[in-house]
Design an enzyme around this catalytic site. Structure first.
Site, PDB file in Angstrom:
ATOM      1  CE1 TYR A  54     -12.658   1.627   1.955  1.00 21.82           C
ATOM      2  CE2 TYR A  54     -11.286  -0.330   2.145  1.00 21.82           C
ATOM      3  CZ  TYR A  54     -11.407   1.045   2.081  1.00 21.82           C
ATOM      4  OH  TYR A  54     -10.273   1.813   2.139  1.00 21.82           O
ATOM      5  CG  HIS A 112     -12.033   5.250   6.553  1.00 25.02           C
ATOM      6  ND1 HIS A 112     -12.785   4.217   6.058  1.00 25.02           N
ATOM      7  CD2 HIS A 112     -11.268   5.660   5.519  1.00 25.02           C
ATOM      8  CE1 HIS A 112     -12.488   4.026   4.774  1.00 25.02           C
ATOM      9  NE2 HIS A 112     -11.572   4.889   4.420  1.00 25.02           N
ATOM     10  CB  SER A 143      -6.917   6.299   7.429  1.00 27.53           C
ATOM     11  OG  SER A 143      -6.856   6.358   6.027  1.00 27.53           O
ATOM     12  CD  GLN A 176      -4.978   2.757   4.526  1.00 28.73           C
ATOM     13  OE1 GLN A 176      -5.955   2.868   3.790  1.00 28.73           O
ATOM     14  NE2 GLN A 176      -4.809   1.691   5.295  1.00 28.73           N
ATOM     15  CB  SER A 246      -6.125  -5.104  -9.049  1.00 21.68           C
ATOM     16  OG  SER A 246      -6.613  -5.549 -10.302  1.00 21.68           O
TER      17      SER A 246
END
Length: 284
Positions: A54, A112, A143, A176, A246
């Site tokens: 990210y 990930h 994940s 996840q 958000s």
């Protein structure tokens, strides 16, 4: 079940606790990240879900540090990038995360995705286990792991324990995955629940693509809540740890206002769609 609140925590297999609601920073621009993380913490969140991929670990940590909340009350997650799944790369990422965040430890470090083939997956996991042994990481997990990936990892952990004793192969605390009523992934959920592995739900509000869905409309009316709030509540009542994302401050607040109502058994049943409709990628 005792009523959930924003301060509720679950105990992971590692023995550490994880806050029941996380704040996701996927695709949150680095320039905005510290500010929105700070706002989430002000709202009551204590759990921030980032990832190397990210490119916002550093500002996420900055927002956490600027909050004035004690480090031990905060929970920070990051992830080894999908394209870098190997032992050496993972070692490097773990050290780099600590360097750029300035944290003494990471609360939760995940793989990930199951990319890279068995050797690289197991190598990357081994790096996480060593990170725990060195005190750099508290808990570890994966994940986007499907049942076959989970079984491969479980077999490796069992093999390591046979030769090295309990804990030698690491402790799997979290998987996840994308989870919502249109992707409830019963196979993965059952596998994890049988073993006490906790499930984190990303895209719990289906990226707002289902806001007009006829399934949600009667519940929105019944509870006077938004579609997002209904979906986050569903996730909590399924026993998941939702990670709504958000950058809009009002929505960050709205997504946390999910502890003053409860869906009943009939509501939950209506949301049991049996569908398999991912809204994100699906490496499982």
């Amino acid at each position: 079940m005792s009523p959930l609140s924003i301060t509720t925590k679950y105990r992971m297999p590692s023995g550490y606790e994880i806050p029941v609601l996380g704040y996701g920073v996927y695709q949150t621009p680095a320039a905005e990240c510290a500010d929105v993380v700070g706002h989430a913490l002000k709202t009551g969140y204590r759990h921030v879900d980032s990832a190397v991929a990210y490119r916002n670990e550093q500002p996420s940590a900055e927002g956490m540090k600027n909050s004035g909340i004690a480090r031990e009350e905060l929970f920070f997650t990051t992830k080894i990038p999908p394209k870098d799944m190997s032992y050496e790369n993972s070692k490097r990422h773990i050290d780099n995360t600590l360097k750029i965040t300035g944290f003494d430890y990471v609360d939760l470090y995940l793989l990930h995705s199951p990319y890279g083939g068995r050797e690289n997956r197991i190598g990357a996991w081994k790096a996480l286990v060593e990170g725990v042994q060195a005190g750099k990481i508290r808990s570890i997990g994966v994940s986007n792991y499907g049942v076959h990936h989970l079984e491969e990892l479980e077999a490796y952990i069992e093999e390591m324990e046979r030769s090295g004793g309990p804990g030698a192969g690491g402790v799997l605390s979290i998987n996840q995955v994308e989870l919502h009523p249109w992707l409830a992934r019963r196979d993965i959920v059952d596998w994890c629940k049988q073993r006490g592995v906790l499930l984190e739900a990303y895209c719990p509000i289906v990226r707002a693509t289902r806001n007009e869905d006829p399934l949600l409309a009667p519940l929105v009316k019944k509870f006077g809540k938004t579609p997002s709030q209904i979906l986050i509540r569903w996730s909590l009542q399924m026993g998941f740890i939702p990670l709504p994302k958000s950058v809009t401050k009002a929505r960050i607040e709205e997504n946390a206002q999910v502890f003053d109502f409860e869906l009943d058994a009939e509501d939950m049943e209506k949301l049991d769609t049996g569908a398999y409709e991912p809204c994100a990628w699906d490496p499982t």
